[in-house]
Scaffold this motif. Structure first.
Motif, PDB file in Angstrom:
ATOM      1  N   LEU A 108     -56.345 -33.078  74.215  1.00  0.00           N
ATOM      2  CA  LEU A 108     -55.160 -32.484  73.591  1.00  0.00           C
ATOM      3  C   LEU A 108     -55.600 -31.181  72.915  1.00  0.00           C
ATOM      4  O   LEU A 108     -56.665 -31.127  72.295  1.00  0.00           O
ATOM      5  CB  LEU A 108     -54.594 -33.445  72.546  1.00  0.00           C
ATOM      6  N   ILE A 109     -54.806 -30.146  73.057  1.00  0.00           N
ATOM      7  CA  ILE A 109     -55.138 -28.857  72.424  1.00  0.00           C
ATOM      8  C   ILE A 109     -53.949 -28.457  71.549  1.00  0.00           C
ATOM      9  O   ILE A 109     -52.822 -28.329  72.039  1.00  0.00           O
ATOM     10  CB  ILE A 109     -55.408 -27.763  73.493  1.00  0.00           C
ATOM     11  N   ALA A 110     -54.189 -28.293  70.240  1.00  0.00           N
ATOM     12  CA  ALA A 110     -53.101 -27.958  69.307  1.00  0.00           C
ATOM     13  C   ALA A 110     -53.036 -26.437  69.157  1.00  0.00           C
ATOM     14  O   ALA A 110     -54.056 -25.781  68.946  1.00  0.00           O
ATOM     15  CB  ALA A 110     -53.361 -28.614  67.960  1.00  0.00           C
ATOM     16  N   ILE A 111     -51.833 -25.897  69.283  1.00  0.00           N
ATOM     17  CA  ILE A 111     -51.658 -24.439  69.370  1.00  0.00           C
ATOM     18  C   ILE A 111     -50.719 -23.922  68.281  1.00  0.00           C
ATOM     19  O   ILE A 111     -49.697 -24.538  67.981  1.00  0.00           O
ATOM     20  CB  ILE A 111     -51.109 -24.081  70.784  1.00  0.00           C
ATOM     21  N   ASN A 112     -51.078 -22.757  67.739  1.00  0.00           N
ATOM     22  CA  ASN A 112     -50.242 -22.030  66.771  1.00  0.00           C
ATOM     23  C   ASN A 112     -49.157 -21.269  67.556  1.00  0.00           C
ATOM     24  O   ASN A 112     -49.466 -20.455  68.433  1.00  0.00           O
ATOM     25  CB  ASN A 112     -51.156 -21.062  65.987  1.00  0.00           C
ATOM     26  N   HIS A 113     -47.917 -21.540  67.225  1.00  0.00           N
ATOM     27  CA  HIS A 113     -46.759 -20.980  67.936  1.00  0.00           C
ATOM     28  C   HIS A 113     -46.762 -19.440  67.955  1.00  0.00           C
ATOM     29  O   HIS A 113     -46.430 -18.817  68.967  1.00  0.00           O
ATOM     30  CB  HIS A 113     -45.499 -21.499  67.231  1.00  0.00           C
ATOM     31  N   ILE A 114     -47.132 -18.841  66.842  1.00  0.00           N
ATOM     32  CA  ILE A 114     -47.106 -17.366  66.745  1.00  0.00           C
ATOM     33  C   ILE A 114     -48.194 -16.756  67.621  1.00  0.00           C
ATOM     34  O   ILE A 114     -47.962 -15.760  68.325  1.00  0.00           O
ATOM     35  CB  ILE A 114     -47.299 -16.909  65.278  1.00  0.00           C
ATOM     36  N   GLY A 150     -38.344 -16.363  63.050  1.00  0.00           N
ATOM     37  CA  GLY A 150     -39.043 -16.850  61.866  1.00  0.00           C
ATOM     38  C   GLY A 150     -40.145 -15.918  61.376  1.00  0.00           C
ATOM     39  O   GLY A 150     -40.641 -16.083  60.265  1.00  0.00           O
ATOM     40  N   HIS A 151     -40.568 -14.959  62.206  1.00  0.00           N
ATOM     41  CA  HIS A 151     -41.732 -14.132  61.863  1.00  0.00           C
ATOM     42  C   HIS A 151     -41.569 -12.671  62.222  1.00  0.00           C
ATOM     43  O   HIS A 151     -40.902 -12.332  63.210  1.00  0.00           O
ATOM     44  CB  HIS A 151     -42.990 -14.670  62.575  1.00  0.00           C
ATOM     45  N   ASP A 172     -36.969 -11.814  54.967  1.00  0.00           N
ATOM     46  CA  ASP A 172     -36.434 -12.283  56.250  1.00  0.00           C
ATOM     47  C   ASP A 172     -37.234 -11.731  57.427  1.00  0.00           C
ATOM     48  O   ASP A 172     -37.735 -10.608  57.382  1.00  0.00           O
ATOM     49  CB  ASP A 172     -34.985 -11.795  56.415  1.00  0.00           C
ATOM     50  N   ALA A 173     -37.295 -12.530  58.499  1.00  0.00           N
ATOM     51  CA  ALA A 173     -37.858 -12.033  59.755  1.00  0.00           C
ATOM     52  C   ALA A 173     -36.804 -11.147  60.429  1.00  0.00           C
ATOM     53  O   ALA A 173     -35.607 -11.248  60.116  1.00  0.00           O
ATOM     54  CB  ALA A 173     -38.201 -13.209  60.651  1.00  0.00           C
ATOM     55  N   ALA A 174     -37.243 -10.312  61.365  1.00  0.00           N
ATOM     56  CA  ALA A 174     -36.304  -9.400  62.037  1.00  0.00           C
ATOM     57  C   ALA A 174     -35.174 -10.182  62.724  1.00  0.00           C
ATOM     58  O   ALA A 174     -33.994  -9.818  62.623  1.00  0.00           O
ATOM     59  CB  ALA A 174     -37.051  -8.527  63.038  1.00  0.00           C
ATOM     60  N   GLY A 175     -35.531 -11.284  63.401  1.00  0.00           N
ATOM     61  CA  GLY A 175     -34.507 -12.074  64.100  1.00  0.00           C
ATOM     62  C   GLY A 175     -33.495 -12.661  63.125  1.00  0.00           C
ATOM     63  O   GLY A 175     -32.291 -12.719  63.394  1.00  0.00           O
TER      64      GLY A 175
END
Ligand code: KG4
Ligand code: ZN
Length: 366
Positions: A108-114, A150-151, A172-175
């Motif tokens: 299993l490899i855990a990944i940072n979404h950003i 979110g970022h 706030d994030a741009a989105g």
């Protein structure tokens, strides 16, 4: 090496199989946008329930290689987003991934979404001819911009896989700024695509010249503030003010403008508001490019779909003589392919410890 990537951090239930970090064999995205639309934003409880309902179907579809081939695709590892995102939503994907990795007997490899968003320009469709991007140069220095709901982070990537946030939004994030404006103007959710389309039509109708970074000066637009934080404010937390943005003043300026004008030209307001966001991002990007000798700029995240942002950033990068690497539109929003793709470069990192990884809603980058 085939990796299955699973993504459930927000309002997309997504899974994909990617070969050797780049070639997307399958990519399934189930969006919950219609579910959240009546509320004008993502409702975490509804999101996690919808992920529970869809996750099996989405993963099965990603593992399927078509009707003529009854065997599921072979996978060598399972990768999953563990943050940042909505805690109950992240847990659905994380638990599914852990169970699957255990039953398949693969890591299993855990990944940072950003970080995964910043891998999207390197993805291509299996069988695509001619337009396959080169893989990342592992020793090149890249400037990353992760710009989503979110970022909004500017990230120094001195070597591929090493990330340091050098600038970000203070609020706030741009989105989020797009989505909140859309809600205020009664244009619906999500706001980004709606504002983008309306502004594009306004620009075409008024034959405003683009791409042109001097746009605000030459066009009949409302001069909304461009989100420059003051030096020394505590929210900067040590980051340089010239690499950070703040969109809360812009939001207030919009609200005040709407309250004070009864005969609003909505497309003009929308174009002006979008322009303020785009020019603030372009200005901070120009500042960030001065910090190091970057070989290329990588942009990822839902807001990178914005047509005006794409044009203006292309201009900034051209001026600085560096390539601008952006994903194909279908890989700009949340998807499993970016998780599986980046995981290829992380395959030696997590080992068994990944099985103990917990959902980390406010996971930082760098
Ligand atoms: O990356 P993403 O799918 O999810 C997060 O990780 O947040 O980004 C979603 C955000 C939403 O705020 C949406 O309004 C924005 O991306 N977005 C856009 C456009 N398409 C999506 N913003 C501006 N222009 C667009 N064309
Ligand atoms: Zn995202």
């Amino acid at each position: 090496m085939n990796i299955l990537g699973i993504e459930t951090s927000c309002d997309e239930t997504a899974a994909a199989v990617v070969k050797d970090g780049h070639e997307v064999l399958t990519n399934i995205v189930h969006t919950q946008i219609p579910l959240h639309q009546p509320y004008g934003g993502v409702v975490p409880e509804l999101a996690s329930r919808a992920h529970v309902e869809k996750i099996k179907e989405v993963i099965s579809a990603a593992l399927s290689c078509g009707q003529e081939c009854p065997q599921p695709l072979h996978v060598d590892a399972v990768a999953v987003t563990y943050g940042p995102g909505l805690s109950p939503a992240l847990l659905v994907g994380l638990n599914a991934a852990k169970g699957l990795a255990m039953s398949l007997g693969v890591p299993l490899i855990a990944i940072n979404h950003i970080e995964a968003h910043l891998h999207t320009p390197f993805l291509y469709d299996s069988g695509a001819l001619g337009d396959c991007p080169l893989p990342p140069d592992l020793n090149a220095r890249y400037l990353g911009l992760a710009i989503s709901g979110g970022h909004t982070n500017w990230i120094d990537i001195p070597r591929y896989g090493e990330y340091h946030t050098i600038g970000r939004t203070l609020d706030d994030a741009a989105g989020e700024a797009f989505d909140k404006a859309s809600k205020l103007l009664g244009l619906g959710y999500p706001g980004g695509p709606k504002l983008d389309k309306m502004a594009k039509e306004y620009i075409a109708e008024h034959e405003l010249q683009i791409p042109n970074s001097q746009f605000l000066k030459s066009a009949p637009l409302i001069a909304f503030p461009q989100g420059k934080p003051r030096e020394g404010v505590t929210a900067l937390a040590g980051l340089p003010a010239d690499l950070c943005v703040s969109f809360s003043g812009l939001k207030t300026a919009l609200l005040r403008y709407v309250q004070q004008h009864h005969d609003l030209d909505i497309p003009q307001v929308v174009t002006s508001y979008q322009e303020a966001i785009v020019q603030s991002v372009a200005d901070r990007t120009q500042n960030a490019l001065r910090h190091h000798n970057y070989q290329a700029m990588i942009v990822g995240g839902g807001v990178s779909l914005n047509s005006r942002l794409r044009a203006v950033l292309a201009e900034v990068c051209a001026k600085n003589n560096i390539p601008l690497l952006m994903a194909k539109p279908k890989y700009c929003g949340d998807n499993g392919a970016m998780i599986a793709g980046l995981a290829y470069y992380r395959k030696n990192i997590m080992g068994d410890a990944a099985m103990r990884v917990d959902a980390t809603p406010s996971l930082e980058i760098g």
